[in-house]
Design an enzyme around this catalytic site. Structure first.
Site, PDB file in Angstrom:
ATOM      1  CG  ASP A 195      -1.981   1.277   1.353  1.00 34.55           C
ATOM      2  OD1 ASP A 195      -2.475   1.762   0.227  1.00 34.55           O
ATOM      3  OD2 ASP A 195      -1.711   2.175   2.431  1.00 34.55           O
TER       4      ASP A 195
ATOM      5  CG  ASP B 148      -3.040   1.516   7.722  1.00 31.89           C
ATOM      6  OD1 ASP B 148      -3.630   0.485   7.239  1.00 31.89           O
ATOM      7  OD2 ASP B 148      -3.663   2.449   7.198  1.00 31.89           O
TER       8      ASP B 148
END
Length: 733
Positions: free
Chosen positions: A421, A620
């Site tokens: 990401d 995350d």
């Protein structure tokens, strides 16, 4: 369903673990049981309405082993228990050695030189009997327990082999001439000595394999200084409560997790992150228990204590990983389950062949029977995988890489594609102003001021970047007279009788403002991966404000490492394709998935898997949770106490993408060690058993002495554990 853990004592080999696991798994109300020989622990999932911990302890004790619930046993107690076991084995070995040396001297060197002592046979019997039945009592006890459970274990093999040598010698003493006159007391005594010696070394090396947990436990301070009723008092760490104000002085360890309320300092967080550079801390910053305060004195409010602290969660993750079983271990477990009965059958078949078919003497055939029984040890097989997993997960924890289970550690080496990401993983996640370009002779400071006025009431991340830049330049930003966000386009605001427009080209078109003169500059900055906002004040094109989420310093290194491993790297982002490709180009990433909304990340992972890729998702751990769950390996990246411990199979304590590459490298290294261990364990048995069965005798006249077989068996386990311990030299690249 509930989960319980037990510490087990009395296991001597992989067959013991399989025996206990089989008993627990078949007990009513138990859904799943895992017994780990290396850690000497059992993990059980059970239905509380049908089963309880006391009943499970009885099941384990019914098989001849001792068990205590892990929660009721501190790490200090476990350490003491391990040391006690090693100490007991050392005493038994020294006693056995003291008695066996004269037995060996009388039976070998003196016999070869023709020296016969008075009452020699009686002396041999008196010296060997305590070794056979006092030192060797544990083997008889283990064999009897296995027999009760209608199974067999390593103890069965040792008891059978040594008893055959001992009772044969006793029979020859009582009835000389019937089966010959040779005594084999030295075979029995020396074998037991070697095996006890091997178990003592094994106990020492197994203790070293679990040192990572002991190190982590030792990091926590014993006391804390707290403020209560206006006074500073020292209390045991167990008595610190959430909300307590804790004082930490230079050089002290921070006792629990919390948030600084007063003071400044730098903190050594290397025990959590593996990074040696101290981190600057100020009011409002989080601190983590067991890290070291370097310079200033500060006060912090305790937010997590006891089992909720980051350190305890890390310890729990490492423990769970060490108790879990890797898929590769199931092969060794299956082999161990059938191994001992197969060895007994091979030993009987070898004895029968040499005695009945080949016409060899009874003593020749008995020597072969004993050698086969003794050399075949499933211990090395049982230790091959778990010891490597223990050291591998421990090394990971030391370097800020938390691997949640043995399966994740094993599967990470199979990855073909790593998906990152972009925001917060490859980039800092904090957009900053990179360029302010003025147009139509506007002033740069005025352009920034008008942009800040327009964004002052906005909650958009780009607004924060502009306001931070204004603050950096010590500007006072007044409130706009009016403010309106135009979704997908930008902002309109009024200040000092002028209309301020800040947004994209669509917003400018809507208000009939031509951007033709700025087109080339806009395209140039967007090609560099920057987001460009156009500013117009009072219907006049005033400037361009470029904002970018800057790359982390280590992102390029992470991509380079993964490319070196031959992995395909994919960057996934919600940015438009031009911006995304510009950022990917800076990093050397060829494949980009742009314009992906949070809800679409999981589908993109699924598409890659349909292409036949084995996919890791690095994110995350919160916004990327569905994608992390969908990936073959979810790697959650986050800093310190905010680590998303519940998401992904691998958790990176640092905010460092290099650790994603390091976790895969550690997996490759661990699997290499497991394969080495399993190769030597299988190779040892596949060569050792035929040699012991006399396969070389017709060609070379070589017959394996049971004492040599005993020594080889003892050292096979130690060599496997020692090979795993070599992993302690592993260093994160």
């Amino acid at each position: 369903m509930k989960k319980a853990k037990f510490s087990i004592t009395g296991m001597h080999c992989a067959s013991c673990a399989a025996n206990i696991q089989k008993a627990l798994s078949s007990a009513d109300g138990v859904q799943e049981a895992n017994v780990n020989f290396a850690t000497e622990e059992a993990s059980v999932k059970f239905d509380e309405s049908k089963m309880n911990t006391d009943k499970m302890i009885k099941v384990i004790e019914g098989r001849g082993y001792k068990a205590v619930e892990s929660d009721k046993k501190s790490h200090d107690h476990e350490k003491a228990e391990r040391e006690r076991e090693a100490g007991q084995l050392k005493k038994l070995f020294l006693a056995s050695l003291t008695l066996s040396i004269p037995v060996f001297i009388i039976s070998m060197p003196l016999k070869w030189t023709g020296v016969v002592l008075p009452y020699q046979n009686i002396i041999l019997l008196l010296l060997t009997t305590p070794v056979q039945f006092i030192v060797g009592y544990r083997f008889y006890k283990g064999a009897f327990s296995a027999l009760k459970a209608k199974t067999a274990s390593m103890d069965t093999l040792v008891a059978l082999g040594t008893s055959a040598a001992y009772f044969y010698s006793l029979f020859v003493m009582a009835f000389p001439g019937i089966l010959g006159n040779e005594l084999y007391f030295e075979t029995s005594a020396v074998l037991i000595t070697f095996i006890i010696f091997g178990r003592w070394l094994e106990a020492i090396t197994k203790g070293k394999a679990s040192e990572a947990i002991k190190k982590l436990m030792g990091l926590q301070p014993k006391t804390a200084t707290v403020v209560r009723k206006g006074k500073e008092i020292d209390i045991p760490i167990e008595e610190v409560r959430v909300g307590d104000i804790v004082i930490v002085k230079p050089g002290q360890k921070i006792p629990v997790d919390g948030v600084i309320v007063e003071g400044l300092s730098s903190v050594d967080e290397s025990m959590i992150s593996g990074e040696s550079i101290p981190v600057e801390k100020k009011k409002g910053d989080s601190v983590i228990g067991a890290t070291i305060n370097k310079h200033g004195t500060f006060k912090f409010r305790a937010t997590k204590v006891g089992k909720d602290t980051t350190l305890h969660q890390i310890i729990k993750l490492v423990e769970d990983a060490q108790e879990s079983k890797a898929p590769i271990q199931r092969l060794a477990d299956r082999v161990s389950a059938y191994f001992v009965p197969a060895v007994i059958i091979i030993a009987i078949a070898a004895f029968s062949f040499w005695y009945l078919a080949a016409g060899q003497s009874f003593i020749f055939s008995l020597t072969i029977f004993v050698a086969v029984i003794i050399i075949a040890c499933p211990c090395a097989l049982g230790l091959a995988t778990p010891t490597a997993i223990m050291v591998g997960t421990g090394k990971g924890a030391e370097n800020g890489i938390l691997i949640k289970g043995a399966e994740a550690l094993e599967n990470a080496h199979k990855l073909t594609t790593v998906v990152f990401d972009k925001t917060g993983t490859l980039t800092k996640g904090e957009p900053t102003v990179t360029d302010i370009v003025t147009l139509n002779k506007a002033d740069k400071k005025d352009a920034l001021k008008y942009a800040a006025i327009a964004e002052k009431r906005s909650e958009h991340p780009l607004a924060e970047a502009i306001l931070n830049e204004a603050k950096k330049q010590k500007m006072t930003v007044p409130d706009a007279n009016s403010f309106r966000a135009v979704p997908g386009h930008g902002i309109t605001a009024k200040y000092g009788g002028k209309t301020i427009l800040l947004g994209n080209q669509e917003l400018m078109k809507k208000h009939d403002i031509s951007t033709g003169s700025a087109e080339d500059r806009i395209a140039s900055m967007e090609n560099e991966g920057k987001t460009v906002m156009i500013l117009a004040v009072g219907k006049k094109l005033t400037g361009l404000v470029a904002v970018a989420d800057t790359l982390k310093e280590s992102s390029k290194e992470a991509v380079k490492m993964l490319n070196g491993m031959g992995k395909q790297i994919v960057m996934m982002t919600g940015d438009n394709e031009r911006t995304a490709k510009a950022i990917a180009g800076q990093l050397g990433i060829d494949r980009v998935l742009a314009g992906v909304l949070p809800g679409g990340k999981e589908k993109e992972i699924a598409k890659l898997q349909q292409e036949g890729e084995v996919v890791a998702m690095v994110g995350d751990g919160i916004n990327d949770a569905p994608a992390l769950a969908k990936a073959d390996i979810g790697i959650a990246i986050g800093a310190g106490s905010d680590v998303a411990l519940e998401t992904g199979q691998i958790v990176l304590v640092n905010n460092d993408p290099v650790d994603a590459a390091a976790s895969i490298d550690l997996s490759n290294y661990t699997i290499k060690k497991i394969r080495q261990n399993l190769f030597w364990a299988f190779f040892y048995n596949s060569v050792g058993i035929p040699v012991a069965a006399g396969i070389l005798y017709p060609f070379t006249g070589f017959l394996l002495n049971p004492m040599v077989a005993g020594a080889a068996m003892a050292f096979s386990s130690v060599s496997v554990v020692s090979n795993s311990l070599l992993m302690k030299r592993y260093k994160k690249k």
